[in-house]
Design an enzyme around this catalytic site. Structure first.
Site, short mmCIF file in Angstrom:
data_model
loop_
_atom_site.label_atom_id
_atom_site.label_comp_id
_atom_site.label_asym_id
_atom_site.label_seq_id
_atom_site.Cartn_x
_atom_site.Cartn_y
_atom_site.Cartn_z
N TYR A 170 -12.43 -2.27 -3.49
CA TYR A 170 -13.15 -2.33 -2.01
C TYR A 170 -14.67 -2.30 -2.03
CZ TYR A 170 -8.36 -1.57 0.07
OH TYR A 170 -7.20 -1.72 0.73
N HIS A 200 -1.93 -5.42 1.28
CA HIS A 200 -3.24 -6.19 1.23
C HIS A 200 -3.00 -7.45 0.42
CE1 HIS A 200 -7.44 -6.69 -0.32
NE2 HIS A 200 -6.82 -7.15 -1.50
N GLU A 226 -9.47 -9.93 -7.80
CA GLU A 226 -8.63 -9.03 -7.84
C GLU A 226 -7.30 -8.99 -8.84
OE1 GLU A 226 -7.35 -9.08 -3.63
OE2 GLU A 226 -9.59 -8.37 -3.02
N ASN A 286 -1.76 -0.38 6.79
CA ASN A 286 -1.37 -1.63 7.27
C ASN A 286 -0.60 -2.08 6.24
OD1 ASN A 286 -3.34 -2.27 5.68
ND2 ASN A 286 -4.55 -3.62 6.96
N LYS A 305 0.73 -1.20 0.16
CA LYS A 305 -0.05 0.07 0.19
C LYS A 305 0.69 1.25 -0.08
CE LYS A 305 -3.88 -2.19 2.42
NZ LYS A 305 -4.90 -2.01 3.43
P1 CMP Z 1 -7.39 -4.45 3.40
O1 CMP Z 1 -6.91 -5.91 3.50
O2 CMP Z 1 -6.59 -3.85 2.39
O3 CMP Z 1 -8.78 -4.61 3.16
C1 CMP Z 1 -9.78 -3.43 3.58
C2 CMP Z 1 -9.15 -2.60 4.38
O4 CMP Z 1 -9.93 -1.75 5.29
C3 CMP Z 1 -7.96 -3.33 5.55
O5 CMP Z 1 -6.78 -3.88 4.81
C4 CMP Z 1 -7.60 -1.93 6.53
O6 CMP Z 1 -6.68 -1.42 5.87
C5 CMP Z 1 -8.84 -1.08 6.18
N1 CMP Z 1 -9.81 -0.93 7.42
C6 CMP Z 1 -10.37 -1.82 8.07
N2 CMP Z 1 -10.93 -1.41 9.31
C7 CMP Z 1 -10.86 0.01 9.06
C8 CMP Z 1 -11.09 1.06 9.99
N3 CMP Z 1 -11.84 0.91 11.10
N4 CMP Z 1 -10.54 2.13 9.64
C9 CMP Z 1 -9.94 2.47 8.51
N5 CMP Z 1 -9.56 1.11 7.70
C10 CMP Z 1 -10.01 0.16 8.24
#
Ligand code: CMP
Length: 143
Positions: A49, A115, A126, A112, A9
């Site tokens: 998403y 993905h 995807e 984080n 990311k």
């Molecule tokens: P990802 O695996 O990319 O898939 C969905 C994403 O939503 C997840 O990683 C997180 O980065 C994001 N996400 C989940 N919960 C929250 C939250 N409470 N606030 C912001 N982002 C979120």
């Protein structure tokens, strides 16, 4: 052979983690089948998403993933989808075990670092959303 979609990311790209992350999957023994540094359009982010569109953080999610380049990858190997998820660690880095990518490098649930597809269905969706057929290479590689 099973394939998954993984993406460093924007926070991971900014923090120079592309090499570290690619290295983890290479040394684990998976095969890189496609990769590109790219900007995600608003439209692609909303498609990718889509399942989160009713969540309160959807806007934030789209804004963040379109905020700078991502490194999109297709990896191949036996059980690559679930193994890659284990290597990534829990979505919330605060709960991710040390030794996992998010456990070692992540700070917040939004930023984080990586993905990864969570099922066979989402992996197929995807991979096809981000890569055209001719961007996915098929080649021999020693185990
Ligand atoms: P990802 O695996 O990319 O898939 C969905 C994403 O939503 C997840 O990683 C997180 O980065 C994001 N996400 C989940 N919960 C929250 C939250 N409470 N606030 C912001 N982002 C979120």
């Amino acid at each position: 052979m099973e394939k998954t979609f993984l993406m460093v990311k924007p926070d991971g790209v900014q923090r120079n983690l592309i090499g570290e992350i690619v290295s983890r999957f290479e040394t684990k023994g998976f095969k890189l089948a496609g990769a590109k540094l790219m900007n995600i359009s608003d439209e692609l982010a909303k498609q990718h998403y889509g399942e989160h569109k009713d969540r309160p953080f959807f806007g934030e999610l789209v804004d963040f993933i379109t905020s700078g380049p991502v490194f999109a990858m297709v990896w191949e190997g036996e059980n690559v989808i679930s193994t890659a998820r284990n290597m990534m660690g829990k979505t919330n880095p605060a709960e991710a075990t040390p030794g996992t990518i998010r456990g070692d490098f992540g700070l917040t649930v939004g930023k984080n670092v990586i993905h990864g597809s969570d099922s066979l269905e989402s992996a197929e969706r995807e991979v096809n959303l981000f890569f055209s057929k001719n961007e996915i290479l098929s080649y021999e590689k020693q185990d």
